[in-house]
Design a protein around this motif. Sequence first.
Motif, PDB file in Angstrom:
ATOM      1  N   MET A  35      60.189 -19.459  34.794  1.00 11.72           N
ATOM      2  CA  MET A  35      58.530 -19.049  35.271  1.00 11.72           C
ATOM      3  C   MET A  35      58.983 -18.490  33.561  1.00 11.72           C
ATOM      4  SD  MET A  35      58.518 -15.978  37.053  1.00 11.72           S
ATOM      5  CE  MET A  35      58.439 -16.253  38.961  1.00 11.72           C
ATOM      6  N   GLU A  76      54.759 -13.713  33.333  1.00  9.62           N
ATOM      7  CA  GLU A  76      54.310 -13.552  35.316  1.00  9.62           C
ATOM      8  C   GLU A  76      55.699 -13.279  35.950  1.00  9.62           C
ATOM      9  OE1 GLU A  76      52.911 -18.812  34.792  1.00  9.62           O
ATOM     10  OE2 GLU A  76      55.385 -18.326  34.144  1.00  9.62           O
ATOM     11  N   SER A  77      57.134 -12.789  35.442  1.00 11.04           N
ATOM     12  CA  SER A  77      58.616 -12.582  36.468  1.00 11.04           C
ATOM     13  C   SER A  77      57.700 -10.946  36.365  1.00 11.04           C
ATOM     14  CB  SER A  77      58.938 -12.579  35.325  1.00 11.04           C
ATOM     15  OG  SER A  77      60.808 -12.387  36.113  1.00 11.04           O
ATOM     16  N   GLU A 100      55.096  -9.412  36.144  1.00  9.55           N
ATOM     17  CA  GLU A 100      53.839  -9.248  36.832  1.00  9.55           C
ATOM     18  C   GLU A 100      53.763  -9.811  38.468  1.00  9.55           C
ATOM     19  OE1 GLU A 100      51.209 -12.237  35.379  1.00  9.55           O
ATOM     20  OE2 GLU A 100      50.696 -10.653  33.720  1.00  9.55           O
ATOM     21  N   LYS A 142      51.940 -20.488  29.035  1.00  6.70           N
ATOM     22  CA  LYS A 142      52.043 -18.993  29.149  1.00  6.70           C
ATOM     23  C   LYS A 142      51.517 -17.909  28.437  1.00  6.70           C
ATOM     24  CE  LYS A 142      54.736 -20.812  32.870  1.00  6.70           C
ATOM     25  NZ  LYS A 142      53.165 -21.245  33.585  1.00  6.70           N
TER      26      LYS A 142
END
Lengths: 331, 517
Positions: free
Chosen positions: B291, B295-296, B298, B366
């Motif tokens: 990921m 994202e990580s 978040e 991303k």
Amino acid sequence: MQIDLRTVSIKPLRHTFDNVARRIGADKPASRYQEGTLDMQQTANFHYRPTWAPEYDIYDASRTAIKMADWYAFKDPRQFYYGAYCLARAKQQETAEANFDFVENRGLAGTLPESVRDTVLKLLVPLRHVAWGSNMNNASVCAYSYGTGFSQPHIYHSMDQLGIAQYITRVGLLLGDVQTLDEGKRAWMEDDAWQGLRRFVEDSFVLQDPFELFVVQNVVLDGLLYPLVYETIIDDVLSSQGGTPVAMLTQFMTDWFTETKKWADATVKIAAAESAENKAILGKWLTDWRDRAAAALLPVARIALGDRTDEVMGEVVQQFNARMAKAGVAI
Amino acid sequence: MDMQVAKKKLGLKERYAVMTRGLDWTPSYQKMEDIYPYIAYEGIKIHDWDKWEDPFRLTMDAYWKYQAEKERKLYSVLDAYTQGNGHLNVTDARYLNTVKLFLSGISPLEYVAHRGFAHAGRQFPGPGPRVACLMQSVDEIRHAQTQVHAVSNYNKYYNGMHDFHHAHDRVWFLSVPKSFFDDAITAGPFEFMVSIGFSFEYVLTNLLFVPFVSGAAYNGDMAAMTFGFSAQSDEARHMTLGLEVIKFILEQDPDNVPIVQRWINKWTWRGYRVLTLVAMMMDYMLPKRTMSWKESWEIYFEENGGALFKDLARYGITMPKCAEHIALEKDHLSHQAWSTFYNYAAASNFHTWMPDEDEMDWLASKYPNSFDKHYRPRYEFWREQAAKGNRFYNKTLPMLCQTCQIPMIFTEPGDPTKICYREVDYKGDKYHFCSDHCKEIFEYEPEKYVQAWLPVHQIYQGNCFPEGTDPTVEGFDPLAAVLKYYHLENGRDNLDFEGSEDQKNFAEWRGQATKNI
Ligand SMILES: [Fe+2]
Ligand SMILES: [Fe+2]
């Protein structure tokens, strides 16, 4: 599709890490003990001094009076890295478990002569505090000593001593109950017989030199205590009085001492062989602390040995002296 | 009469208590403050060590049995992986650079954790925390060793890992993770527990350890994946210890709250700065991504961490304010870091490269707010230059932040076009910082942070050349001398992945398995 890579024969670029190759003299396959031990501790360019001991670096060889050109001269003859250590102890605990089951399932605790049971509880139960003290001292040596070759065995030793304190606790619970443990602690805190030993242990807590602490705890105190209590009193004297089940319950300690003293001896030997100065320091530590430990153990031994105490203690000290002479320090 | 029958069976909790707390006593031949000399100076007040709730109840016999079982499994997987040339199964040889980063940057920290927990365990007067700390100490030497053992076989076939202990103490960017742990272990025992036990093991572990393990799993690295999974149950214990430490300290005295809050603020930021390396690993170094960094962050910090701080609010603890700054950086962190490593690939122990077209598209998807605008053009330029034979290697040394030791590459929060500089005058010298947070950490303990061994300063002072080097001779090549000091082999351990020995060997060895040559 999974390709079969086993058929590929390729030549490695190197056989081990450079630091290991430098230490074993060539780029050749190294053991897991070597790769997991050599140079594990950082040695250079530390960023800050400990706020709790600013006179020292994070790891600092000058914390001890023992001087070594190379602290990785210390090797564990058991080659214990974590995995090997755990496997060895898991096997021993399996035996211990089988022994406890055997004694419990056959109600052997109930067959012990009253006098033997009394002696065991009086002698053994307060020793759980000594093992707990050793747990702390070995943590100390691990934290403040220099080089993984020397520091690593101490964390294993520390956990071992916690395990031993817990096995003694189980013996106390099996032959007695919770009050037995309380009574043991009361004796440890108050009875004259135990005060010399308690003072010895508490005095060891404030020692600042990690190598001296290794000598005091692992070489001297255990070097007298284990042969006296486990090898002589339990395995020998009490067994002949119908106390064999107790010897089964303390087999872990007997086996443990046989194994760990090889490492302790090797360590003393390497430090003593390094220089005449080291040998002199070791000689002084061993003599001073041996005399104190023997005096502290005397009233404890008397609980089980009565009239024979001085004679047995003398033999144990003789054996200890011979052991140290073999390790290169005549005392 | 059989006494055994009448004996009352102990409950689990009571039984564990006699196996641990029951062993302890209050000494009378030596003073408590002589036995435990480091417990007061941080200002933390503990009134009753018995209020400590054991986070897990594991006696040594169970510990040995359980851990030995895990070790047996782990080493049998490693042996099979080695025998089967498992390294040729990784997605692509670029993946190996993640292994290099991990071994030289992270594994040595496991070792420091081992020594640090031995120290903390020795110093806490309470038997509960002592046992928990010592168990973590022995676990941490496990992690250090299983990692070295798992990577050992990679080292036989690939470059950059061959002298990782030596590198950790010297190579410029490795001072970032090293100074982080040096900072923790040189702090008092309570701060150590908050920094490593709580902030690192509890708050940040999912952002550090987990990405490496899942990265390994995604990229066919069975060795790293196996030790990662094998360490998971240890980590679960460590996390409960970290949380218990915080709760225990906070419940003991209200005066502890502001001290702990300051430590949480400091160590969240310190830890986050170390995560810069993980961010670029996730976004650039894994051939098959798990990921994105954003994202990580978040999921694991903003969501999970948010819930944690809500839970801690009842003690008066609030979310560290650096979280706002981090939120502004999350679109930029990994790109700025990778650009820097691309620049300094000549002085590093792993290879870098420019992302290919697909990877750029992934990054754009991303990072829709930042990638195409700020970073793609830069990469396309570098890629063009490299194609013309001008692969860019920066040979000018960067200014470092005095606290986190990362080059001053980060932009102003909210303005990605402007580098963020902060400075402090202290005792006649000027100190530089990447951010308000690093500056604040310095200002609270300047005497500590002035000691920092800053790699760039050390190179300029001539302290990073092999013994006997004369930098005044004609044609002296400082980079070559520094590489020698690092024990890095120019042309093998460093530079671009394109054209590297790793790339060539991997292709050839895999070819032997897939083609008839
Ligand atoms: Fe760990
Ligand atoms: Fe910084």
